[in-house]
Design a protein around this motif. Structure first.
Motif, mmCIF file in Angstrom:
data_model
loop_
_atom_site.group_PDB
_atom_site.id
_atom_site.type_symbol
_atom_site.label_atom_id
_atom_site.label_comp_id
_atom_site.label_asym_id
_atom_site.label_seq_id
_atom_site.Cartn_x
_atom_site.Cartn_y
_atom_site.Cartn_z
ATOM 1 N N ASP A 3 1.220 -1.549 -0.291
ATOM 2 C CA ASP A 3 0.280 -0.179 0.178
ATOM 3 C C ASP A 3 0.877 0.785 -0.199
ATOM 4 O O ASP A 3 1.829 1.125 0.597
ATOM 5 N N ASN A 4 0.360 2.118 -0.543
ATOM 6 C CA ASN A 4 1.500 3.954 -0.236
ATOM 7 C C ASN A 4 0.892 4.690 0.530
ATOM 8 O O ASN A 4 0.462 5.153 0.763
ATOM 9 N N ASP A 5 1.853 3.735 1.880
ATOM 10 C CA ASP A 5 1.231 4.120 2.970
ATOM 11 C C ASP A 5 2.013 5.707 3.523
ATOM 12 O O ASP A 5 2.651 5.667 4.298
ATOM 13 N N THR A 33 17.701 14.724 -2.523
ATOM 14 C CA THR A 33 16.855 13.567 -2.396
ATOM 15 C C THR A 33 16.267 13.172 -1.128
ATOM 16 O O THR A 33 16.509 13.872 -0.372
ATOM 17 N N ALA A 34 15.288 12.403 -1.877
ATOM 18 C CA ALA A 34 14.276 11.763 -0.868
ATOM 19 C C ALA A 34 14.270 10.333 -0.949
ATOM 20 O O ALA A 34 14.976 9.537 -2.388
ATOM 21 N N ILE A 35 13.772 9.284 -0.045
ATOM 22 C CA ILE A 35 13.381 8.736 0.393
ATOM 23 C C ILE A 35 11.631 7.975 0.853
ATOM 24 O O ILE A 35 11.512 8.859 1.453
ATOM 25 N N ASP A 36 11.706 6.518 -0.104
ATOM 26 C CA ASP A 36 10.631 6.417 0.200
ATOM 27 C C ASP A 36 10.318 5.213 0.149
ATOM 28 O O ASP A 36 10.836 4.014 -0.557
ATOM 29 N N ALA A 37 9.571 4.968 1.854
ATOM 30 C CA ALA A 37 9.586 3.909 2.182
ATOM 31 C C ALA A 37 9.109 2.418 1.081
ATOM 32 O O ALA A 37 8.583 0.794 1.823
ATOM 33 N N ASP A 38 8.298 2.884 1.044
ATOM 34 C CA ASP A 38 7.303 1.828 0.044
ATOM 35 C C ASP A 38 8.142 1.236 -0.788
ATOM 36 O O ASP A 38 9.145 1.408 -1.637
ATOM 37 N N LEU A 39 6.572 0.249 -1.369
ATOM 38 C CA LEU A 39 7.823 -0.770 -3.191
ATOM 39 C C LEU A 39 7.594 -0.431 -4.220
ATOM 40 O O LEU A 39 6.002 0.109 -4.584
ATOM 41 N N GLY A 40 8.381 -0.831 -5.173
ATOM 42 C CA GLY A 40 7.695 -0.499 -6.280
ATOM 43 C C GLY A 40 7.804 0.692 -6.513
ATOM 44 O O GLY A 40 8.318 2.012 -6.706
ATOM 45 N N ASP A 41 6.453 1.379 -7.964
ATOM 46 C CA ASP A 41 5.933 2.253 -8.402
ATOM 47 C C ASP A 41 5.508 2.999 -6.664
ATOM 48 O O ASP A 41 5.786 4.370 -6.678
ATOM 49 N N ASN A 42 5.847 2.119 -5.763
ATOM 50 C CA ASN A 42 5.214 3.260 -4.571
ATOM 51 C C ASN A 42 6.251 3.956 -4.264
ATOM 52 O O ASN A 42 6.221 5.095 -3.167
ATOM 53 N N GLY A 43 7.346 2.941 -4.533
ATOM 54 C CA GLY A 43 8.208 3.814 -3.415
ATOM 55 C C GLY A 43 9.074 4.124 -5.112
ATOM 56 O O GLY A 43 10.597 5.334 -4.016
#
Length: 565
Positions: A3-5, A33-43
């Protein structure tokens, strides 16, 4: 399925950049620089310039690199950009970050960094150096540093000539853990100015004691209570304590020893340790120490020496005080004499080091006043720091070699000569004296190598040649202890019967030997025999038949010309 949470999170903030006005199109400015803990396209994170001067700056969609669209010459000197980072979710989540850009031209001073970071403990005393800001002026003139956005409550200040940022107030991590400052450098000749942001993070020290919710707790326990029974729960707070770090407890008897009847659990509960017996023992409350003693330094005054060319952080000395109150934590400070922030004292250990080497002047010594405080009482002790000349020159002798004549009978401690070596750091050196009796006969010439040495400098050597002059301090000695001779019947008066030989260890007239016949009583021996005073030859003065059968030869004595018999 993910889930994109999670929103993208910018790292390495804040973002500051400095761009020269002569920069061309496409020149790099900075990178976000930014990071996103989600996976795939969500991250998967993309970037875009949300607000601020889109005609001048561009942000790469994938990398977050900020570049120039055109030359900044002739435009404003400061720009505020807002960059957004969004993920590939549906709907997408986003975050924003601010980017501050400053332009400088060739006539403006330039700092060595676009953004300065520093840490300082909340226990740092006033005038403690935090960091040194460095900038270059195109005109090669000196710069003037100052805070363009002063710290709240004047907690920091900057030395306008050295660029040293130092503590100017009482810091408190629990009140404010971070300060954002702006420092400018102004060219004294052209008047051009450049500013740079400075972030100071205040680090926490254990300067707050735990606080019980109540000052007194009363509890009654039955003597039938079994070990492990919890009697009371206490609540304690500590402003320094992190939430995930538990406090430790200790139950004391009235005499300060640890209780064997009760103990505290990790959650703050008072529990029974062993079986209670009312008839044998009544539990007594713990006694809390009262701060009623003044700290005392180990010495009435301190003094030390320091080279006039010290290095930053170099050890100077250490002061030490003690307090009869066992729970008191002493804090050391330099109360007076440190206006130029030359020295720094560790408030816990009392170790004093060099802090600002640029501010040393021609003063031969510095007088500091050191204080030790326990929170209520404080005491002072003077400290004298004497500057010693730096060893910048090698010593040199006045002569390569020295020659001296000296009588061998001089007394111990007699000055022999003075050798002169000069060192601009220390002045003239060297007097040579005797340490024991001398003997020319053992060693007539003494060769003494004399050296001078200085710390960090090569030593130099000179030679002192001492020629010992003779004194008449040795008696003549015969080569044989006894001489025997046979007088042949065919000898006549004037013939040599035998020859005696003696020697003397002295030299010159002191070693000139004279021979004579020694008589203890008056006799006619000289009518029969005589001796040559120079050669030692014994000469027959009569015919052999005139000597008689019981003739006893004489004793022979030797004398020296200046010694007598």
């Amino acid at each position: 399925m993910d889930d994109n949470d999670n929103r993208p999170v910018f790292v390495n903030q804040p973002y500051h950049a400095v761009v020269p006005v002569e920069a061309t199109v496409g020149a790099p400015v900075t990178k976000v620089t930014a990071i996103d803990a989600d996976l795939g396209d969500n991250g998967r994170v993309h970037y875009d310039l949300l607000r601020g001067n889109g005609d001048l700056f561009a942000v790469d969609l994938l990398s977050g690199a900020v570049t120039l669209r055109r030359s900044p010459r002739g435009l404003d000197t400061a720009f505020r950009l807002v960059v957004t980072a969004y993920d590939g979710g549906s709907p997408p989540l986003s975050s924003e970050a601010e980017v501050l850009v400053t332009t400088v031209d060739g006539s403006q001073p330039r700092f060595s960094q676009p953004h300065y970071w520093a840490r300082v403990a909340e226990s740092a005393e006033r005038r403690t150096p935090v960091l040194t800001l460095e900038a270059d002026a195109p005109s090669a003139s000196s710069l003037v540093f100052q805070l363009t956005e002063p710290a709240v409550d004047s907690m920091f200040a900057v030395d306008f000539t050295t660029g040293v940022l130092y503590v100017a107030g009482e810091l408190d991590y629990e009140t404010r853990p971070r300060y954002e400052l702006m420092v400018s450098a102004t060219d004294r000749v052209t008047g051009s100015m450049t500013s740079v942001p400075v972030t100071v993070n205040v680090t926490d020290v254990n300067d707050n004691a735990p606080q019980f919710e109540r000052s007194v707790y009363n509890v009654t326990a039955s003597e039938a209570a079994h070990p492990g029974l919890k009697l009371l729960h206490v609540k304690v707070t500590d402003r320094d304590q992190e939430d995930d770090q538990p406090l430790s407890f200790r139950v004391q008897e009235a005499d300060g020893s640890e209780s064997f009847l009760f103990h505290m659990t990790s959650d703050g509960s008072l529990a029974v340790t062993s079986y209670l017996d009312f008839e044998q023992r009544a539990a007594a409350p713990a006694v809390e120490d009262v701060n009623d003693n003044v700290p005392v330094f180990d010495r009435a005054s301190y003094a030390c020496e320091l080279t006039e060319l010290p290095s930053r952080g170099q050890f100077v000395t250490m002061v030490k005080a003690h307090d009869p109150d066992p729970t008191d934590q002493l804090v050391y400070r330099i109360a007076d004499g440190n206006d130029r922030q030359l020295f720094y004292i560790n408030r816990r250990t009392g170790v004093i080091t060099v802090a600002n080497i640029r501010a040393f002047d021609e003063s031969p010594q510095y007088q500091l006043n050191i204080t030790a405080a326990d929170g209520i009482h404080h005491t002072y002790v003077p400290l004298t720091v004497r500057l010693m000349p730096a060893n910048k020159h090698a010593p040199a002798f006045e002569k390569v070699a020295y020659e001296v004549d000296l009588s061998e009978d001089v007394a111990s401690g007699t000055p022999v000569t003075q050798v002169k070596a000069y060192d601009p750091d220390r002045g003239p050196l060297g007097v040579i004296s005797t340490r024991q009796r001398l003997d020319r006969e053992t060693e007539p010439v003494l060769k003494l190598p004399v050296g001078t040495y200085a710390v960090l400098c090569t030593g130099v050597i000179s030679t002192v040649k001492v020629r010992l002059s003779d004194v008449n301090d040795n008696a003549p000695r015969f080569q044989l202890a006894q001489y025997r001779a046979v007088v042949a019947a065919n000898l006549t008066a004037g013939d040599v019967v035998c020859k005696v030989t003696a020697y003397d260890s002295d030299e010159g007239d002191n070693a000139r030997i004279a021979y004579s016949i020694f008589e203890t009583e008056v006799s006619d021996i000289r009518k029969a025999l005589d001796i040559d005073s120079e050669t030692g030859e014994i000469i027959l003065m009569q015919q052999p038949n005139q000597l008689g059968e019981q003739f006893h030869p004489p004793a022979v004595a030797v004398t020296r010309a200046r010694l007598g018999t």
